[in-house]
Design a protein around this motif. Sequence first.
Motif, PDB file in Angstrom:
ATOM      1  N   GLN A  87     -54.603  25.216  10.362  1.00 39.69           N
ATOM      2  CA  GLN A  87     -55.307  23.963  10.636  1.00 39.69           C
ATOM      3  C   GLN A  87     -56.064  23.490   9.385  1.00 39.69           C
ATOM      4  O   GLN A  87     -56.484  24.325   8.584  1.00 39.69           O
ATOM      5  CB  GLN A  87     -56.278  24.142  11.803  1.00 39.69           C
ATOM      6  CG  GLN A  87     -55.628  24.408  13.147  1.00 39.69           C
ATOM      7  CD  GLN A  87     -54.952  23.182  13.745  1.00 39.69           C
ATOM      8  OE1 GLN A  87     -55.132  22.063  13.271  1.00 39.69           O
ATOM      9  NE2 GLN A  87     -54.170  23.391  14.787  1.00 39.69           N
ATOM     10  N   PRO A  88     -56.278  22.202   9.194  1.00 32.47           N
ATOM     11  CA  PRO A  88     -55.840  21.071  10.024  1.00 32.47           C
ATOM     12  C   PRO A  88     -54.377  20.679   9.811  1.00 32.47           C
ATOM     13  O   PRO A  88     -53.803  19.953  10.600  1.00 32.47           O
ATOM     14  CB  PRO A  88     -56.784  19.953   9.580  1.00 32.47           C
ATOM     15  CG  PRO A  88     -57.068  20.267   8.151  1.00 32.47           C
ATOM     16  CD  PRO A  88     -57.140  21.763   8.086  1.00 32.47           C
ATOM     17  N   SER A 271     -46.775  29.652  18.597  1.00 38.28           N
ATOM     18  CA  SER A 271     -46.517  28.272  18.984  1.00 38.28           C
ATOM     19  C   SER A 271     -45.150  28.116  19.630  1.00 38.28           C
ATOM     20  O   SER A 271     -44.356  29.067  19.692  1.00 38.28           O
ATOM     21  CB  SER A 271     -46.594  27.360  17.751  1.00 38.28           C
ATOM     22  OG  SER A 271     -45.449  27.550  16.924  1.00 38.28           O
ATOM     23  N   HIS A 295     -55.018  30.527  20.041  1.00 35.96           N
ATOM     24  CA  HIS A 295     -56.183  30.096  19.272  1.00 35.96           C
ATOM     25  C   HIS A 295     -57.251  29.525  20.215  1.00 35.96           C
ATOM     26  O   HIS A 295     -57.219  28.353  20.571  1.00 35.96           O
ATOM     27  CB  HIS A 295     -55.765  29.069  18.229  1.00 35.96           C
ATOM     28  CG  HIS A 295     -54.881  29.644  17.168  1.00 35.96           C
ATOM     29  ND1 HIS A 295     -55.360  30.050  15.935  1.00 35.96           N
ATOM     30  CD2 HIS A 295     -53.547  29.918  17.161  1.00 35.96           C
ATOM     31  CE1 HIS A 295     -54.365  30.531  15.219  1.00 35.96           C
ATOM     32  NE2 HIS A 295     -53.251  30.469  15.947  1.00 35.96           N
ATOM     33  N   TRP A 302     -60.303  27.789  14.924  1.00 34.28           N
ATOM     34  CA  TRP A 302     -60.063  26.525  15.613  1.00 34.28           C
ATOM     35  C   TRP A 302     -59.530  26.834  17.009  1.00 34.28           C
ATOM     36  O   TRP A 302     -58.800  27.810  17.194  1.00 34.28           O
ATOM     37  CB  TRP A 302     -59.025  25.664  14.867  1.00 34.28           C
ATOM     38  CG  TRP A 302     -59.511  25.130  13.561  1.00 34.28           C
ATOM     39  CD1 TRP A 302     -60.155  23.946  13.342  1.00 34.28           C
ATOM     40  CD2 TRP A 302     -59.380  25.757  12.274  1.00 34.28           C
ATOM     41  NE1 TRP A 302     -60.440  23.797  12.003  1.00 34.28           N
ATOM     42  CE2 TRP A 302     -59.982  24.890  11.328  1.00 34.28           C
ATOM     43  CE3 TRP A 302     -58.834  26.959  11.833  1.00 34.28           C
ATOM     44  CZ2 TRP A 302     -60.040  25.194   9.971  1.00 34.28           C
ATOM     45  CZ3 TRP A 302     -58.892  27.265  10.482  1.00 34.28           C
ATOM     46  CH2 TRP A 302     -59.499  26.385   9.573  1.00 34.28           C
ATOM     47  N   TYR A 304     -57.127  25.456  19.893  1.00 37.21           N
ATOM     48  CA  TYR A 304     -56.070  24.471  20.125  1.00 37.21           C
ATOM     49  C   TYR A 304     -54.885  25.141  20.819  1.00 37.21           C
ATOM     50  O   TYR A 304     -54.686  26.351  20.716  1.00 37.21           O
ATOM     51  CB  TYR A 304     -55.607  23.840  18.806  1.00 37.21           C
ATOM     52  CG  TYR A 304     -55.032  24.812  17.788  1.00 37.21           C
ATOM     53  CD1 TYR A 304     -53.662  24.993  17.645  1.00 37.21           C
ATOM     54  CD2 TYR A 304     -55.867  25.551  16.946  1.00 37.21           C
ATOM     55  CE1 TYR A 304     -53.138  25.879  16.717  1.00 37.21           C
ATOM     56  CE2 TYR A 304     -55.355  26.432  16.017  1.00 37.21           C
ATOM     57  CZ  TYR A 304     -53.986  26.591  15.893  1.00 37.21           C
ATOM     58  OH  TYR A 304     -53.467  27.476  14.971  1.00 37.21           O
ATOM     59  N   ASP A 305     -54.113  24.340  21.545  1.00 34.29           N
ATOM     60  CA  ASP A 305     -52.872  24.825  22.135  1.00 34.29           C
ATOM     61  C   ASP A 305     -51.958  23.668  22.519  1.00 34.29           C
ATOM     62  O   ASP A 305     -51.220  23.143  21.686  1.00 34.29           O
ATOM     63  CB  ASP A 305     -53.112  25.789  23.316  1.00 34.29           C
ATOM     64  CG  ASP A 305     -54.178  25.320  24.289  1.00 34.29           C
ATOM     65  OD1 ASP A 305     -54.210  24.115  24.600  1.00 34.29           O
ATOM     66  OD2 ASP A 305     -54.965  26.157  24.762  1.00 34.29           O
ATOM     67  N   GLN A 307     -52.091  20.404  23.218  1.00 37.99           N
ATOM     68  CA  GLN A 307     -52.146  19.042  22.692  1.00 37.99           C
ATOM     69  C   GLN A 307     -52.180  18.982  21.165  1.00 37.99           C
ATOM     70  O   GLN A 307     -52.259  17.903  20.593  1.00 37.99           O
ATOM     71  CB  GLN A 307     -53.386  18.321  23.251  1.00 37.99           C
ATOM     72  CG  GLN A 307     -53.462  18.283  24.758  1.00 37.99           C
ATOM     73  CD  GLN A 307     -52.246  17.628  25.398  1.00 37.99           C
ATOM     74  OE1 GLN A 307     -51.743  16.611  24.897  1.00 37.99           O
ATOM     75  NE2 GLN A 307     -51.760  18.198  26.490  1.00 37.99           N
ATOM     76  N   SER A 308     -52.121  20.110  20.527  1.00 36.12           N
ATOM     77  CA  SER A 308     -52.260  20.132  19.074  1.00 36.12           C
ATOM     78  C   SER A 308     -51.033  19.551  18.375  1.00 36.12           C
ATOM     79  O   SER A 308     -49.892  19.773  18.801  1.00 36.12           O
ATOM     80  CB  SER A 308     -52.490  21.567  18.583  1.00 36.12           C
ATOM     81  OG  SER A 308     -52.617  21.602  17.178  1.00 36.12           O
ATOM     82  N   SER A 309     -51.273  18.800  17.301  1.00 41.05           N
ATOM     83  CA  SER A 309     -50.161  18.290  16.496  1.00 41.05           C
ATOM     84  C   SER A 309     -49.646  19.333  15.522  1.00 41.05           C
ATOM     85  O   SER A 309     -48.555  19.210  14.957  1.00 41.05           O
ATOM     86  CB  SER A 309     -50.613  17.043  15.710  1.00 41.05           C
ATOM     87  OG  SER A 309     -51.708  17.354  14.859  1.00 41.05           O
ATOM     88  N   LYS A 312     -48.520  23.617  18.096  1.00 41.09           N
ATOM     89  CA  LYS A 312     -48.584  23.336  19.532  1.00 41.09           C
ATOM     90  C   LYS A 312     -48.071  24.518  20.351  1.00 41.09           C
ATOM     91  O   LYS A 312     -46.973  25.023  20.131  1.00 41.09           O
ATOM     92  CB  LYS A 312     -47.761  22.094  19.856  1.00 41.09           C
ATOM     93  CG  LYS A 312     -47.766  21.701  21.317  1.00 41.09           C
ATOM     94  CD  LYS A 312     -46.955  20.431  21.549  1.00 41.09           C
ATOM     95  CE  LYS A 312     -46.962  20.000  23.004  1.00 41.09           C
ATOM     96  NZ  LYS A 312     -46.166  18.770  23.206  1.00 41.09           N
TER      97      LYS A 312
END
Length: 343
Positions: A87-88, A271, A295, A302, A304-305, A307-309, A312
């Motif tokens: 990330q990012p 992912s 994560h 961070w 995220y799962d 909805q992450s760009s 994902k």
Amino acid sequence: MAKTTVAAAPRALGTWHALLLCLCGLLWWSGAQAAAQDALPSWNDGAGKQRIVDFVKQVTATGSPGFVPVEQRIAVFDNDGTLWAEQPIYSQFFFVIDQVKAQSPQHPEWKTTEPFKSALAGDLKGVAASGEKGIAQLMAATHAGMTTEAFERNVNEWVSTARHPETHRVFTEMVYQPMLELVHYLRDNGFKTYIVSGGGQDFMRAWATAVYGIPPEQIIGSQGELKFELRDGKPVLMKEARVALIDDGPGKPVGIERFIGRKPIFAFGNSDGDQQMLEWTASGDGARFAGLVHHTDGEREWAYDRQSSVGKLDKALDEATAKGWTVVDMKKDWKVIFPADKK
């Protein structure tokens, strides 16, 4: 009386010597047991760690129903988001942007041409908006048209100085300490460890051996075509803009078969891009391990799962739940995230 005392002394010394040896043996055994139990010291005791340890014991214990010969102990790991932070945006994209900036004096047209204009401005959203075509343009401009040796030098120079924009750490300090321990733990138990990543193969090979201890021939990634040439009488390999393999999603089992030739018994990803690699690994006979890094720690890393760009984790998470794969909760299962966090 004196004779009795003198005669008893050797016997007493012998007894104490035996006791001392016994004590030393107990201390050694206790230390060995503690070391064995502490093979993953940055992992909290929990279901994830226990599943890993139980699996390794099962496949390495001679006479065990699940015993696997050393030559078949193949473990594969994704890199981005599994062995180091993603990330990012993927770390290689930071490299690409820095290379665009470094090469821009020779390309004045980039100042007004997308996606180069966004890259020069450090506009990550603008780069992302260019889509796969734009990213491919950037990759071609910064990765192709040079020898493999020149590209490796570029990567090594960048890795030694570039810092993550949010943590301000050099990128090789953004690796996950618990996963480093896991890679070493597997190797200590006869596993051959591979990286199987959607990242650029040549990019990873430049630095990953020093960081993970995994040799270049065990690092598989997305690849561009190469061309053999003679330059000033010296043979070189030139990097071309054409793609040879996208080592992501369904491309990962293809890369595994093409370069390893054995189905792994152990696989770790993070992912949906790792889903097919985990499916491929889990589909074999005998003991199999499929794991995902989830994560969940928005403070130390961070969170995220679905909805992450980037990275994902959606369909693979559902499949992991349905099939009983091991899902490692970063917040709950890891004592520390990065090596520098160790106390």
